[in-house]
Design a protein around this motif. Structure first.
Motif, mmCIF file in Angstrom:
data_model
loop_
_atom_site.group_PDB
_atom_site.id
_atom_site.type_symbol
_atom_site.label_atom_id
_atom_site.label_comp_id
_atom_site.label_asym_id
_atom_site.label_seq_id
_atom_site.Cartn_x
_atom_site.Cartn_y
_atom_site.Cartn_z
ATOM 1 N N GLU A 5 0.942 -1.389 -0.082
ATOM 2 C CA GLU A 5 0.105 -0.385 0.294
ATOM 3 C C GLU A 5 0.555 0.974 0.279
ATOM 4 O O GLU A 5 0.693 2.610 -0.502
ATOM 5 C CB GLU A 5 -0.830 -0.156 1.394
ATOM 6 C CG GLU A 5 -2.322 -1.082 1.233
ATOM 7 C CD GLU A 5 -2.884 -0.941 2.892
ATOM 8 O OE1 GLU A 5 -3.089 -0.086 2.712
ATOM 9 O OE2 GLU A 5 -3.121 -2.123 2.489
ATOM 10 N N ASP A 27 -4.640 7.296 5.484
ATOM 11 C CA ASP A 27 -5.707 6.036 5.289
ATOM 12 C C ASP A 27 -5.014 4.501 4.791
ATOM 13 O O ASP A 27 -4.991 4.688 3.628
ATOM 14 C CB ASP A 27 -6.085 6.233 3.791
ATOM 15 C CG ASP A 27 -7.804 5.969 4.164
ATOM 16 O OD1 ASP A 27 -7.693 5.148 5.109
ATOM 17 O OD2 ASP A 27 -8.123 5.565 2.627
ATOM 18 N N SER A 85 -4.446 0.351 6.130
ATOM 19 C CA SER A 85 -4.806 -1.075 6.820
ATOM 20 C C SER A 85 -3.799 -1.419 7.562
ATOM 21 O O SER A 85 -2.499 -1.165 8.002
ATOM 22 C CB SER A 85 -4.685 -2.270 5.758
ATOM 23 O OG SER A 85 -3.241 -2.294 5.129
ATOM 24 N N TRP A 86 -4.410 -1.634 9.070
ATOM 25 C CA TRP A 86 -4.290 -2.109 10.493
ATOM 26 C C TRP A 86 -2.754 -2.916 9.922
ATOM 27 O O TRP A 86 -2.034 -3.161 10.653
ATOM 28 C CB TRP A 86 -4.720 -2.870 11.162
ATOM 29 C CG TRP A 86 -5.677 -4.094 10.888
ATOM 30 C CD1 TRP A 86 -6.711 -4.792 10.113
ATOM 31 C CD2 TRP A 86 -4.884 -5.140 10.637
ATOM 32 N NE1 TRP A 86 -6.491 -6.125 9.905
ATOM 33 C CE2 TRP A 86 -5.257 -6.459 10.258
ATOM 34 C CE3 TRP A 86 -3.666 -5.953 11.562
ATOM 35 C CZ2 TRP A 86 -5.232 -7.395 10.259
ATOM 36 C CZ3 TRP A 86 -3.272 -6.783 11.772
ATOM 37 C CH2 TRP A 86 -4.048 -7.961 11.552
ATOM 38 N N ARG A 87 -2.650 -4.054 9.218
ATOM 39 C CA ARG A 87 -1.507 -4.988 8.623
ATOM 40 C C ARG A 87 -0.737 -3.854 8.431
ATOM 41 O O ARG A 87 1.059 -3.998 8.202
ATOM 42 C CB ARG A 87 -2.068 -5.753 7.459
ATOM 43 C CG ARG A 87 -1.471 -6.782 7.489
ATOM 44 C CD ARG A 87 -1.402 -7.666 5.593
ATOM 45 N NE ARG A 87 -1.211 -8.799 5.740
ATOM 46 C CZ ARG A 87 -0.194 -8.563 4.460
ATOM 47 N NH1 ARG A 87 -0.690 -7.928 4.095
ATOM 48 N NH2 ARG A 87 0.283 -10.041 4.154
ATOM 49 N N TRP A 106 -0.338 -0.457 9.144
ATOM 50 C CA TRP A 106 0.639 0.674 10.184
ATOM 51 C C TRP A 106 1.433 -0.495 10.478
ATOM 52 O O TRP A 106 1.932 -0.594 11.597
ATOM 53 C CB TRP A 106 -0.933 0.838 10.881
ATOM 54 C CG TRP A 106 -1.328 2.258 10.142
ATOM 55 C CD1 TRP A 106 -2.419 2.653 9.516
ATOM 56 C CD2 TRP A 106 -0.255 3.163 10.005
ATOM 57 N NE1 TRP A 106 -2.347 3.283 9.418
ATOM 58 C CE2 TRP A 106 -0.901 4.509 9.412
ATOM 59 C CE3 TRP A 106 0.774 3.916 10.572
ATOM 60 C CZ2 TRP A 106 -0.480 5.574 9.392
ATOM 61 C CZ3 TRP A 106 1.200 4.617 9.915
ATOM 62 C CH2 TRP A 106 0.742 6.075 9.873
#
Length: 295
Positions: free
Chosen positions: A22, A201, A203-205, A207
């Motif tokens: 990302e 913005d 994803s938690w993955r 981050w």
């Protein structure tokens, strides 16, 4: 402690592979150094160490931040957009060979010896074996990615020489914090110009991967590095270079489905032999064991 350091540094290749889904490479570098600054600053503050005020020292931190963080992190992360994390970690293992060779050429107290030359030749032979003869036929993206990681290894080696010359009198952890601040200042305008403002913005993955590469593979790694350096010395720290690829390859295989072919493993073995020759202690101990003592 050495195994723990290899694990967190090997994990940086895994964290980067996750974040690259990302986030572009330069932005990952920016997050890695910026998020690590407050963590390491807290540790330095708890130790009661004050930061230097000298303009000369902070100028040296900027150069160190470029050579040891901004340039190599960016090259490795870009390389990982085209090659697997395990292969990147193997090629990054040439850092120890480059460091020994450059120190021999540029530092008066570390003369260039025969074992350093032989070790460097073996390291380059391992790289050549990994890249294969097809690399001579043209520079495809995969070859460029491998060259980028080798460029990162060379940058790390130059950083070691620069640190010895310009920052030898400063506390080690303060040097680590200073170069992280320097690399953060360098990366901010570059990221804005190339990638635009970083977006929260994610994803938690992703981050989690960014926080992991900053806190574990950077801030905590520096604490471990200097703790081992103080207890075991620089020669023993060279061994971490041999331990990083197995961790990176293992994480890539377990969680990312990566598989290293026999060519990469054979190349790693040749590079590892080159590091062992450069270090010299393995063979000297073996020779000492096989020598028959005189009565």
């Amino acid at each position: 402690m050495l195994v723990s350091l290899a694990a967190v540094w090997g994990g940086s290749f895994f964290f980067a592979e996750v974040a690259l889904t990302e986030v572009p490479p330069l932005t990952i570098t920016f997050y890695r150094v910026v998020l690590a600054v407050p963590i390491l600053a807290s540790i330095v503050h708890l130790q009661g160490v004050t930061l230097p005020r000298s303009v000369r020292v902070w100028g040296a931190y900027l150069i160190m931040g470029a050579l040891n963080n901004a340039i190599p992190f960016s090259l490795i992360f870009w390389g990982q957009t085209r090659i697997d994390s395990g292969l990147a970690s193997i090629l990054n293992g040439t850092t120890a060979v480059f460091a020994a060779l450059l120190a021999g050429l540029l530092l008066a107290d570390e003369p260039l010896s025969k074992k350093k030359v032989v070790g460097a030749a073996l390291g380059l032979a391992g790289v050549a074996y990994i890249m294969g003869p097809e690399a001579l036929n043209g520079l495809n993206p995969g070859n460029l990615a491998q060259l980028a990681v080798l460029g990162a290894a060379l940058s790390y080696a130059l950083a070691g020489v620069w640190g010895r010359r310009a920052l030898a009198g400063q506390p080690p952890l303060v040097n680590a914090l200073g170069m992280l601040i320097g690399s953060s200042l360098l990366m901010a305008p570059v990221v804005i110009m190339v990638d635009g403002l970083p977006s929260p913005d994610l994803s938690w993955r992703v981050w989690s991967a960014l926080i992991g590469v900053a806190s574990l593979s950077t801030a905590f790694a520096y604490v471990l590095y200097f703790a081992i350096l103080g207890r075991a010395g620089a020669a023993n720290l060279l061994l971490v270079t041999l331990l990083i690829p197995p961790f990176a390859i293992g994480l890539g295989a377990a969680f990312l489905g990566e598989r290293m072919g026999p060519q990469a493993w054979i190349g790693f073995a040749i590079i590892a032999l080159g590091i062992s020759v450069t270090d010299g202690r393995l063979f000297s101990r073996r020779l000492a064991r096989t020598t028959i003592p005189k009565p």
